[in-house]
Design a protein around this motif. Structure first.
Motif, mmCIF file in Angstrom:
data_model
loop_
_atom_site.group_PDB
_atom_site.id
_atom_site.type_symbol
_atom_site.label_atom_id
_atom_site.label_comp_id
_atom_site.label_asym_id
_atom_site.label_seq_id
_atom_site.Cartn_x
_atom_site.Cartn_y
_atom_site.Cartn_z
ATOM 1 N N ASN A 58 56.295 51.493 80.525
ATOM 2 C CA ASN A 58 56.713 52.060 79.174
ATOM 3 C C ASN A 58 56.893 51.100 78.328
ATOM 4 O O ASN A 58 57.671 51.184 77.401
ATOM 5 N N ARG A 59 56.006 50.286 78.118
ATOM 6 C CA ARG A 59 56.080 49.363 77.056
ATOM 7 C C ARG A 59 54.821 49.338 76.216
ATOM 8 O O ARG A 59 53.444 49.609 76.723
ATOM 9 N N LYS A 60 54.814 49.473 74.875
ATOM 10 C CA LYS A 60 53.648 49.245 74.119
ATOM 11 C C LYS A 60 52.826 47.943 74.054
ATOM 12 O O LYS A 60 53.415 47.018 73.629
ATOM 13 N N TYR A 61 51.825 47.928 74.412
ATOM 14 C CA TYR A 61 50.747 46.834 74.381
ATOM 15 C C TYR A 61 49.426 47.160 73.673
ATOM 16 O O TYR A 61 49.316 48.545 73.479
ATOM 17 N N GLN A 62 48.552 46.160 73.564
ATOM 18 C CA GLN A 62 47.361 46.540 72.909
ATOM 19 C C GLN A 62 46.228 45.812 73.525
ATOM 20 O O GLN A 62 46.703 44.598 73.884
ATOM 21 N N ILE A 78 37.264 43.579 66.234
ATOM 22 C CA ILE A 78 36.241 44.550 66.281
ATOM 23 C C ILE A 78 36.743 45.826 67.090
ATOM 24 O O ILE A 78 36.094 46.975 66.970
ATOM 25 N N HIS A 79 37.650 45.719 67.702
ATOM 26 C CA HIS A 79 38.357 47.086 68.340
ATOM 27 C C HIS A 79 39.860 46.775 68.862
ATOM 28 O O HIS A 79 40.239 45.571 69.241
ATOM 29 N N VAL A 80 40.648 47.906 69.034
ATOM 30 C CA VAL A 80 41.875 47.812 69.533
ATOM 31 C C VAL A 80 41.880 49.078 70.441
ATOM 32 O O VAL A 80 41.636 50.098 69.732
ATOM 33 N N SER A 81 42.495 48.794 71.577
ATOM 34 C CA SER A 81 42.776 49.931 72.458
ATOM 35 C C SER A 81 44.394 49.910 72.642
ATOM 36 O O SER A 81 44.765 48.734 73.104
ATOM 37 N N ASN A 82 45.137 51.057 72.381
ATOM 38 C CA ASN A 82 46.675 50.930 72.830
ATOM 39 C C ASN A 82 46.838 51.376 74.319
ATOM 40 O O ASN A 82 45.969 52.077 74.985
ATOM 41 N N THR A 101 44.973 49.411 86.326
ATOM 42 C CA THR A 101 43.509 49.203 86.172
ATOM 43 C C THR A 101 43.576 50.003 84.788
ATOM 44 O O THR A 101 44.076 50.977 84.203
ATOM 45 N N GLY A 102 42.416 49.560 83.981
ATOM 46 C CA GLY A 102 41.997 50.439 82.926
ATOM 47 C C GLY A 102 40.746 50.215 82.253
ATOM 48 O O GLY A 102 40.024 49.463 82.971
ATOM 49 N N SER A 103 40.478 51.189 81.329
ATOM 50 C CA SER A 103 38.642 51.034 80.992
ATOM 51 C C SER A 103 38.827 51.464 79.442
ATOM 52 O O SER A 103 39.525 52.511 79.288
ATOM 53 N N PHE A 104 37.854 51.048 78.662
ATOM 54 C CA PHE A 104 37.465 51.547 77.263
ATOM 55 C C PHE A 104 36.379 51.203 76.978
ATOM 56 O O PHE A 104 35.615 50.308 77.646
ATOM 57 N N SER A 105 35.707 51.526 75.959
ATOM 58 C CA SER A 105 34.576 51.098 75.265
ATOM 59 C C SER A 105 34.425 50.685 73.659
ATOM 60 O O SER A 105 35.503 51.198 73.112
ATOM 61 N N PHE A 106 33.471 50.238 73.387
ATOM 62 C CA PHE A 106 33.746 49.647 72.115
ATOM 63 C C PHE A 106 32.105 49.364 71.459
ATOM 64 O O PHE A 106 31.016 48.968 72.439
ATOM 65 N N GLY A 107 31.823 49.508 70.431
ATOM 66 C CA GLY A 107 30.523 48.966 69.681
ATOM 67 C C GLY A 107 30.665 47.587 69.436
ATOM 68 O O GLY A 107 31.504 47.048 68.675
ATOM 69 N N PHE A 123 48.323 42.258 73.722
ATOM 70 C CA PHE A 123 49.122 41.859 72.837
ATOM 71 C C PHE A 123 50.439 42.819 72.988
ATOM 72 O O PHE A 123 50.339 44.150 73.196
ATOM 73 N N ASP A 124 51.395 42.232 73.046
ATOM 74 C CA ASP A 124 52.924 42.955 73.043
ATOM 75 C C ASP A 124 53.210 43.415 71.526
ATOM 76 O O ASP A 124 53.724 42.611 70.482
ATOM 77 N N VAL A 125 53.277 44.629 71.398
ATOM 78 C CA VAL A 125 53.170 45.240 70.118
ATOM 79 C C VAL A 125 54.749 45.151 69.596
ATOM 80 O O VAL A 125 55.013 44.701 68.319
ATOM 81 N N GLU A 126 55.577 45.232 70.381
ATOM 82 C CA GLU A 126 57.347 45.288 69.950
ATOM 83 C C GLU A 126 57.482 43.843 69.467
ATOM 84 O O GLU A 126 58.156 43.739 68.463
ATOM 85 N N ASN A 127 57.038 42.959 70.139
ATOM 86 C CA ASN A 127 57.366 41.397 69.841
ATOM 87 C C ASN A 127 56.266 40.585 69.244
ATOM 88 O O ASN A 127 56.237 39.560 68.602
ATOM 89 N N LYS A 128 55.240 41.513 68.807
ATOM 90 C CA LYS A 128 54.154 40.804 67.944
ATOM 91 C C LYS A 128 53.749 39.497 68.374
ATOM 92 O O LYS A 128 53.539 38.656 67.730
ATOM 93 N N LYS A 129 53.195 39.476 69.569
ATOM 94 C CA LYS A 129 53.027 38.291 70.459
ATOM 95 C C LYS A 129 51.710 38.438 71.186
ATOM 96 O O LYS A 129 51.626 39.325 72.088
ATOM 97 N N VAL A 130 50.823 37.492 71.216
ATOM 98 C CA VAL A 130 49.679 37.697 72.310
ATOM 99 C C VAL A 130 50.071 37.165 73.413
ATOM 100 O O VAL A 130 50.741 35.709 73.369
#
Length: 143
Positions: A58-62, A78-82, A101-107, A123-130
């Motif tokens: 239940n945490r927002k990452y990217q 070049i890409h961001v996945s939430n 696990t997860g998956s996504f695609s990008f150009g 990336f931790d969205v709340e703490n703005k930290k890699v």
């Protein structure tokens, strides 16, 4: 004699990217370290399969994807996945952390022949930290 606790930094096993695989979407085959294109600049799709190791529910990452060619001064986003994983969707969950696990695609659009680095950052969205970074390296040449 020395104390290992004081002389070496502690390694964190939390909030990591692991087991990352790139798939060339045209052929549906794993992306090789060296590959060819008909022309530059050229575009092709890449799929990403990865595991997220010991992340919080239940945490927002990217997952932020950056690219840099050997003749580029700066890397480019070049890409961001939430990413937001509810607790019940983890493969394993213990002490506030879980693995999934997860998956996504990008150009991907390389501009010229040569070496490329593709960086995947958790990336931790709340703490703005890699929190973690995983790099893939490619060499692309003209067919």
């Amino acid at each position: 004699m020395f104390d290992l606790q004081e002389d070496y930094p502690k390694i964190s096993f939390n909030e990591k990217i692991t087991n990352l695989n790139l798939i060339h979407l045209d052929s549906m085959q794993p992306m090789t370290t060296t590959s060819t294109l008909d022309d530059f600049p050229g575009s092709f799709g890449l799929g990403v399969d990865l595991d997220l190791f010991n992340i919080k529910a239940n945490r927002k990452y990217q997952i932020q994807v950056y690219s840099q060619g050997e003749n580029q001064l700066q890397e480019q986003l070049i890409h961001v996945s939430n990413v937001y994983i509810p607790k019940d969707e983890f493969m394993m969950y213990e002490d506030g952390y879980g693995t999934t696990t997860g998956s996504f695609s990008f150009g991907f659009t390389p501009t010229e022949q040569g070496d490329y680095k593709i960086s995947f950052r958790l990336f931790d969205v709340e703490n703005k930290k890699v929190l973690d970074e995983f790099n893939q390296y490619l060499y692309l040449s003209k067919r």
